[in-house]
Motif scaffolding. Structure first.
Motif, PDB file in Angstrom:
ATOM      1  N   ALA A  58      29.770 -58.262   8.202  1.00 23.61           N
ATOM      2  CA  ALA A  58      28.801 -57.172   8.301  1.00 23.61           C
ATOM      3  C   ALA A  58      27.704 -57.324   7.250  1.00 23.61           C
ATOM      4  CB  ALA A  58      29.503 -55.830   8.150  1.00 23.61           C
ATOM      5  N   LEU A  59      28.091 -57.657   6.037  1.00 24.81           N
ATOM      6  CA  LEU A  59      27.100 -57.876   4.988  1.00 24.81           C
ATOM      7  C   LEU A  59      26.175 -59.032   5.340  1.00 24.81           C
ATOM      8  CD1 LEU A  59      29.411 -57.432   1.871  1.00 24.81           C
ATOM      9  CD2 LEU A  59      27.573 -55.891   2.577  1.00 24.81           C
ATOM     10  N   ALA A  60      26.732 -60.041   5.995  1.00 20.65           N
ATOM     11  CA  ALA A  60      25.948 -61.225   6.341  1.00 20.65           C
ATOM     12  C   ALA A  60      24.835 -60.925   7.335  1.00 20.65           C
ATOM     13  CB  ALA A  60      26.863 -62.317   6.901  1.00 20.65           C
ATOM     14  N   VAL A  61      25.011 -59.914   8.176  1.00 15.15           N
ATOM     15  CA  VAL A  61      23.960 -59.568   9.139  1.00 15.15           C
ATOM     16  C   VAL A  61      23.040 -58.477   8.592  1.00 15.15           C
ATOM     17  CG1 VAL A  61      25.320 -60.299  11.124  1.00 15.15           C
ATOM     18  CG2 VAL A  61      25.444 -57.908  10.366  1.00 15.15           C
ATOM     19  N   GLY A  62      23.126 -58.227   7.297  1.00 14.15           N
ATOM     20  CA  GLY A  62      22.197 -57.312   6.654  1.00 14.15           C
ATOM     21  C   GLY A  62      22.634 -55.867   6.586  1.00 14.15           C
ATOM     22  N   GLN A  63      23.850 -55.549   7.011  1.00 15.88           N
ATOM     23  CA  GLN A  63      24.313 -54.168   6.958  1.00 15.88           C
ATOM     24  C   GLN A  63      24.566 -53.771   5.505  1.00 15.88           C
ATOM     25  OE1 GLN A  63      24.426 -52.017   9.372  1.00 15.88           O
ATOM     26  NE2 GLN A  63      25.368 -50.338   8.254  1.00 15.88           N
ATOM     27  N   ARG A  64      24.067 -52.596   5.118  1.00 15.47           N
ATOM     28  CA  ARG A  64      24.253 -52.143   3.750  1.00 15.47           C
ATOM     29  C   ARG A  64      24.757 -50.705   3.645  1.00 15.47           C
ATOM     30  NH1 ARG A  64      24.199 -56.720   3.280  1.00 15.47           N
ATOM     31  NH2 ARG A  64      23.083 -58.062   1.821  1.00 15.47           N
TER      32      ARG A  64
END
Length: 236
Positions: A58-64
């Motif tokens: 999730a972090l890798a696809v830009g989710q923050r």
């Protein structure tokens, strides 16, 4: 546990990446259909019980922006990551016990589940000790379900007033409609209460009904299974 390089195994997970892309597309489509800009709606990824690999994907696809149900579980998952990801936004979306308030305020940016005056007082006291002004949403039990947390709709204005008097930053409302009822009327009720109280944030809509929630004015939708698939049940 920082941003991932493109060749990191979690970064190449097609299922999570595709699920986020689908969800973002559907949120955008629902917002446009309601005459709202895409940026009006924040996707909150619910990571309770998820694996480390799923979180990294999730972090890798830009989710923050992430939602968690339990303080202790969230501490284990996010304390280290928050130290190195300054744009991380963590939201508590599960019930909060008063004895966990200090830990919650140290970790979470927003508490979405304020549902009683005793908790409001505990948050105000802990905030004063920590030197922070707690940001909260009031959880409204729109279906008046006895087994579910949240203040009853008719009692929401009094709780909002009490929280404001304690100098909590009351930003909006949150609800979880009954599973066996159409969600639209519940979302409409929440939006009506928010408008009456001058509140701009509406956290409503989950994996099965988030497009409906967007049409009724949701500013935050909380998605778990739509992004990560069904949660695996703990072993007996």
């Amino acid at each position: 546990m920082t941003d991932l390089s493109p060749d990191h195994p979690a970064a190449s997970s097609p299922s999570v990446a595709e699920a986020f892309a689908r969800a973002r597309h559907r949120i955008s489509r629902a917002a446009r259909a309601a005459g709202r800009p895409d940026e009006d709606v924040v996707l909150v990824a619910v990571t309770k019980t998820q694996s480390d690999a799923a979180v990294e994907a999730a972090l890798a696809v830009g989710q923050r922006t992430f939602g968690e149900n339990r303080v202790q579980e969230a501490q284990a998952r996010w304390a280290g990551r928050k130290a190195v990801l300054p744009d991380l936004n963590l939201r508590l979306i599960g019930p909060l016990q008063t004895n966990k308030v200090v830990d919650a305020l140290r970790l979470f940016d927003v508490i979405e589940t304020l549902d009683r005056e005793k908790l409001a007082r505990a948050l105000a006291e802990a905030g004063s000790k920590l030197g922070v002004r707690p940001r909260v949403l009031v959880q409204v039990n729109t279906g008046a379900e006895p087994q579910k947390a949240g203040v009853l709709p008719g009692e929401a204005p009094a709780l909002i007033a009490a929280a404001r008097a304690l100098d909590l930053a009351v930003e909006g409302l949150m609800c979880i409609p009954p599973v066996d009822e159409a969600p639209g009327p519940h979302f409409a009720l929440l939006a009506k209460i928010a408008a009456r109280e001058g509140l701009g944030v509406l956290s409503m809509g989950m994996s099965d009904d988030y497009e409906t929630a967007v049409r009724f004015g949701a500013t935050h939708v909380r998605l778990g299974s739509a992004l990560f698939g069904p949660r695996s049940k703990p072993a007996p």
